[in-house]
Scaffold this motif. Structure first.
Motif, PDB file in Angstrom:
ATOM      1  N   ASP A   1       0.815  -1.201   0.000  1.00  0.00           N
ATOM      2  CA  ASP A   1       0.000   0.000   0.000  1.00  0.00           C
ATOM      3  C   ASP A   1       0.864   1.273   0.000  1.00  0.00           C
ATOM      4  O   ASP A   1       0.731   2.132   0.867  1.00  0.00           O
ATOM      5  CB  ASP A   1      -0.952  -0.013   1.209  1.00  0.00           C
ATOM      6  N   VAL A   2       1.747   1.331  -1.003  1.00  0.00           N
ATOM      7  CA  VAL A   2       2.682   2.454  -1.102  1.00  0.00           C
ATOM      8  C   VAL A   2       2.031   3.640  -1.815  1.00  0.00           C
ATOM      9  O   VAL A   2       1.440   3.484  -2.882  1.00  0.00           O
ATOM     10  CB  VAL A   2       3.958   2.034  -1.880  1.00  0.00           C
ATOM     11  N   THR A   3       2.126   4.792  -1.189  1.00  0.00           N
ATOM     12  CA  THR A   3       1.762   6.031  -1.872  1.00  0.00           C
ATOM     13  C   THR A   3       3.034   6.859  -1.964  1.00  0.00           C
ATOM     14  O   THR A   3       3.800   6.949  -1.001  1.00  0.00           O
ATOM     15  CB  THR A   3       0.661   6.778  -1.099  1.00  0.00           C
ATOM     16  N   PHE A   4       3.288   7.389  -3.164  1.00  0.00           N
ATOM     17  CA  PHE A   4       4.496   8.183  -3.356  1.00  0.00           C
ATOM     18  C   PHE A   4       4.285   9.307  -4.366  1.00  0.00           C
ATOM     19  O   PHE A   4       3.618   9.128  -5.382  1.00  0.00           O
ATOM     20  CB  PHE A   4       5.654   7.302  -3.846  1.00  0.00           C
TER      21      PHE A   4
ATOM     22  N   PRO B   1      -0.373   5.849  -6.367  1.00  0.00           N
ATOM     23  CA  PRO B   1      -1.400   5.908  -5.333  1.00  0.00           C
ATOM     24  C   PRO B   1      -1.757   4.508  -4.809  1.00  0.00           C
ATOM     25  O   PRO B   1      -2.136   3.634  -5.580  1.00  0.00           O
ATOM     26  CB  PRO B   1      -2.601   6.509  -6.086  1.00  0.00           C
ATOM     27  N   HIS B   2      -1.616   4.296  -3.534  1.00  0.00           N
ATOM     28  CA  HIS B   2      -1.989   3.013  -2.900  1.00  0.00           C
ATOM     29  C   HIS B   2      -1.555   1.826  -3.754  1.00  0.00           C
ATOM     30  O   HIS B   2      -2.373   1.031  -4.208  1.00  0.00           O
ATOM     31  CB  HIS B   2      -3.507   2.965  -2.650  1.00  0.00           C
ATOM     32  N   PHE B   3      -0.273   1.748  -3.954  1.00  0.00           N
ATOM     33  CA  PHE B   3       0.285   0.761  -4.870  1.00  0.00           C
ATOM     34  C   PHE B   3       0.727  -0.493  -4.108  1.00  0.00           C
ATOM     35  O   PHE B   3       1.512  -0.411  -3.165  1.00  0.00           O
ATOM     36  CB  PHE B   3       1.491   1.400  -5.580  1.00  0.00           C
ATOM     37  N   SER B   4       0.200  -1.641  -4.531  1.00  0.00           N
ATOM     38  CA  SER B   4       0.617  -2.900  -3.913  1.00  0.00           C
ATOM     39  C   SER B   4       1.073  -3.883  -4.983  1.00  0.00           C
ATOM     40  O   SER B   4       0.479  -3.949  -6.061  1.00  0.00           O
ATOM     41  CB  SER B   4      -0.515  -3.517  -3.098  1.00  0.00           C
ATOM     42  N   LEU B   5       2.132  -4.598  -4.674  1.00  0.00           N
ATOM     43  CA  LEU B   5       2.700  -5.545  -5.634  1.00  0.00           C
ATOM     44  C   LEU B   5       3.558  -6.540  -4.881  1.00  0.00           C
ATOM     45  O   LEU B   5       4.315  -6.162  -3.992  1.00  0.00           O
ATOM     46  CB  LEU B   5       3.556  -4.779  -6.667  1.00  0.00           C
TER      47      LEU B   5
ATOM     48  N   GLY C   1       5.955   8.236 -18.487  1.00  0.00           N
ATOM     49  CA  GLY C   1       5.362   8.922 -17.349  1.00  0.00           C
ATOM     50  C   GLY C   1       4.456   8.055 -16.493  1.00  0.00           C
ATOM     51  O   GLY C   1       3.866   8.529 -15.528  1.00  0.00           O
ATOM     52  N   ALA C   2       4.353   6.769 -16.824  1.00  0.00           N
ATOM     53  CA  ALA C   2       3.458   5.863 -16.090  1.00  0.00           C
ATOM     54  C   ALA C   2       3.922   5.623 -14.656  1.00  0.00           C
ATOM     55  O   ALA C   2       3.119   5.299 -13.783  1.00  0.00           O
ATOM     56  CB  ALA C   2       3.336   4.533 -16.833  1.00  0.00           C
ATOM     57  N   GLY C   3       5.236   5.772 -14.420  1.00  0.00           N
ATOM     58  CA  GLY C   3       5.764   5.558 -13.075  1.00  0.00           C
ATOM     59  C   GLY C   3       6.707   4.368 -12.960  1.00  0.00           C
ATOM     60  O   GLY C   3       7.048   3.950 -11.855  1.00  0.00           O
TER      61      GLY C   3
ATOM     62  N   VAL D   1      12.473   0.828  -5.110  1.00  0.00           N
ATOM     63  CA  VAL D   1      13.087  -0.454  -4.730  1.00  0.00           C
ATOM     64  C   VAL D   1      14.571  -0.261  -4.420  1.00  0.00           C
ATOM     65  O   VAL D   1      15.113  -0.902  -3.527  1.00  0.00           O
ATOM     66  CB  VAL D   1      12.913  -1.532  -5.829  1.00  0.00           C
ATOM     67  N   SER D   2      15.229   0.641  -5.149  1.00  0.00           N
ATOM     68  CA  SER D   2      16.659   0.846  -4.889  1.00  0.00           C
ATOM     69  C   SER D   2      16.901   1.940  -3.849  1.00  0.00           C
ATOM     70  O   SER D   2      18.026   2.322  -3.585  1.00  0.00           O
ATOM     71  CB  SER D   2      17.416   1.137  -6.180  1.00  0.00           C
ATOM     72  N   ARG D   3      15.807   2.428  -3.262  1.00  0.00           N
ATOM     73  CA  ARG D   3      15.847   3.419  -2.168  1.00  0.00           C
ATOM     74  C   ARG D   3      16.477   4.754  -2.535  1.00  0.00           C
ATOM     75  O   ARG D   3      17.084   5.407  -1.696  1.00  0.00           O
ATOM     76  CB  ARG D   3      16.514   2.852  -0.921  1.00  0.00           C
ATOM     77  N   PHE D   4      16.332   5.148  -3.833  1.00  0.00           N
ATOM     78  CA  PHE D   4      16.655   6.526  -4.193  1.00  0.00           C
ATOM     79  C   PHE D   4      15.656   7.431  -3.476  1.00  0.00           C
ATOM     80  O   PHE D   4      15.955   8.561  -3.139  1.00  0.00           O
ATOM     81  CB  PHE D   4      16.504   6.736  -5.705  1.00  0.00           C
ATOM     82  N   TYR D   5      14.452   6.878  -3.304  1.00  0.00           N
ATOM     83  CA  TYR D   5      13.386   7.584  -2.594  1.00  0.00           C
ATOM     84  C   TYR D   5      12.699   6.603  -1.655  1.00  0.00           C
ATOM     85  O   TYR D   5      12.755   5.389  -1.870  1.00  0.00           O
ATOM     86  CB  TYR D   5      12.336   8.136  -3.571  1.00  0.00           C
ATOM     87  N   ASP D   6      12.047   7.140  -0.623  1.00  0.00           N
ATOM     88  CA  ASP D   6      11.229   6.323   0.269  1.00  0.00           C
ATOM     89  C   ASP D   6       9.759   6.675   0.041  1.00  0.00           C
ATOM     90  O   ASP D   6       9.452   7.797  -0.340  1.00  0.00           O
ATOM     91  CB  ASP D   6      11.601   6.602   1.726  1.00  0.00           C
ATOM     92  N   PRO D   7       8.861   5.719   0.305  1.00  0.00           N
ATOM     93  CA  PRO D   7       7.434   5.989   0.134  1.00  0.00           C
ATOM     94  C   PRO D   7       6.969   7.110   1.064  1.00  0.00           C
ATOM     95  O   PRO D   7       7.544   7.307   2.135  1.00  0.00           O
ATOM     96  CB  PRO D   7       6.762   4.682   0.545  1.00  0.00           C
ATOM     97  N   THR D   8       5.932   7.816   0.617  1.00  0.00           N
ATOM     98  CA  THR D   8       5.311   8.811   1.474  1.00  0.00           C
ATOM     99  C   THR D   8       4.472   8.073   2.526  1.00  0.00           C
ATOM    100  O   THR D   8       4.472   8.423   3.700  1.00  0.00           O
ATOM    101  CB  THR D   8       4.385   9.735   0.639  1.00  0.00           C
ATOM    102  N   LYS D   9       3.763   7.041   2.052  1.00  0.00           N
ATOM    103  CA  LYS D   9       2.995   6.164   2.950  1.00  0.00           C
ATOM    104  C   LYS D   9       3.246   4.727   2.529  1.00  0.00           C
ATOM    105  O   LYS D   9       3.558   4.458   1.379  1.00  0.00           O
ATOM    106  CB  LYS D   9       1.496   6.457   2.829  1.00  0.00           C
TER     107      LYS D   9
END
Ligand code: ATP
Ligand code: MG
Length: 230
Positions: free
Chosen positions: A13-16, A26-30, A45-47, A55-63
């Motif tokens: 349930d990642v939001t970023f 938005p509320h991404f699960s995989l 631009g799909a993401g 996954v490589s932690r360039f960024y962390d999820p917002t939620k």
């Protein structure tokens, strides 16, 4: 003691978003079981790259959380994370130094035999042997210049030597020169064996060798199936 990951990757349930006013995922699960090869496709631009960067932690999820073997990436020691998850980017980057140095980046204490074995495994040995000074050729010197396709093979050798549990590959869009489609496909098959792989795929031949194809649109997965079914 070194921790060895199995390679089970999960988005819970990642939001970023890169900024607060615009959500990209938005509320991404995989759930990606250990050892699976995923081909990620979809419009610009799909993401796709954003997913790879989480996954490589360039960024962390917002939620929510991205996990490796059920451990939140934020709880992993950076050293363990770097060993477990390796990303090969589009502009297969070479540092100044020799071809051998560049392959050894995947494993700084590698022996020359290990470096050659990695190059052979991905089919890079043939062209390297023909360079002016072989593995000792300086990649920035005249005559040491390597083509985009050769750079890709060198970065494959580097990743093979690093031997991560999870490999992320943003496949080059530009048609590569020297190595043929076939050669890249063979190299990929060797590189992907026995590890989890997420490939942002631009070639049909890459999609074909995946276990599972995900089609992304506006930060969502709109198709999730085997290559044969799509
Ligand atoms: P492509 O196929 O063109 O590579 P993609 O599926 O990889 O596209 P992303 O790069 O993940 O798409 O981009 C998703 C969205 O996030 C796009 O709208 C993009 O403009 C935006 N974006 C990407 N990187 C950043 C950034 N560093 N800062 C702000 N917005 C960004
Ligand atoms: Mg991208």
């Amino acid at each position: 003691d070194l921790w060895t990951a199995r390679g089970h990757v999960s988005f819970d349930d990642v939001t970023f978003g890169y900024s607060e006013d615009r959500v990209i995922l938005p509320h991404f699960s995989l759930d990606i079981p250990a050892g699976q090869t995923i081909a990620l496709v979809g419009t610009t631009g799909a993401g796709k790259s954003t997913l790879a960067k989480l996954v490589s932690r360039f960024y962390d999820p917002t939620k929510g959380a991205v996990t490796l073997d059920d451990v939140d990436l934020r709880r992993l020691h950076p050293k363990d994370l770097r060993r477990a998850i390796v990303m090969v980017t589009q502009e297969a980057y070479l540092f100044s130094g020799t071809v051998a140095d560049n392959i050894a980046l995947g494993k700084p204490d590698a022996t020359m035999d290990e470096i050659r074995a990695a190059a052979r495994a991905v089919g890079a040995d043939a062209f390297i042997s023909k360079l002016p000074d072989g593995y000792d050729t300086d990649v920035n010197k005249r005559g040491g210049r390597v083509s985009a396709g050769q750079r890709q093979l060198i970065s494959f050798a580097r990743a093979f030597l690093a031997d991560p549990a999870v490999l992320i590959l943003d496949e080059a869009t530009a048609s590569l020169d020297i190595p043929s489609e076939r050669q890249i496909q063979d190299a990929l098959q060797t590189l992907l064996a026995d590890r989890t792989a997420i490939i942002i795929a631009h070639r049909l031949s890459t999609v074909a060798i995946a276990d599972r194809v995900l089609v992304m649109e506006h930060g969502r997965i709109i198709e999730d199936d085997t290559p044969a079914a799509l």
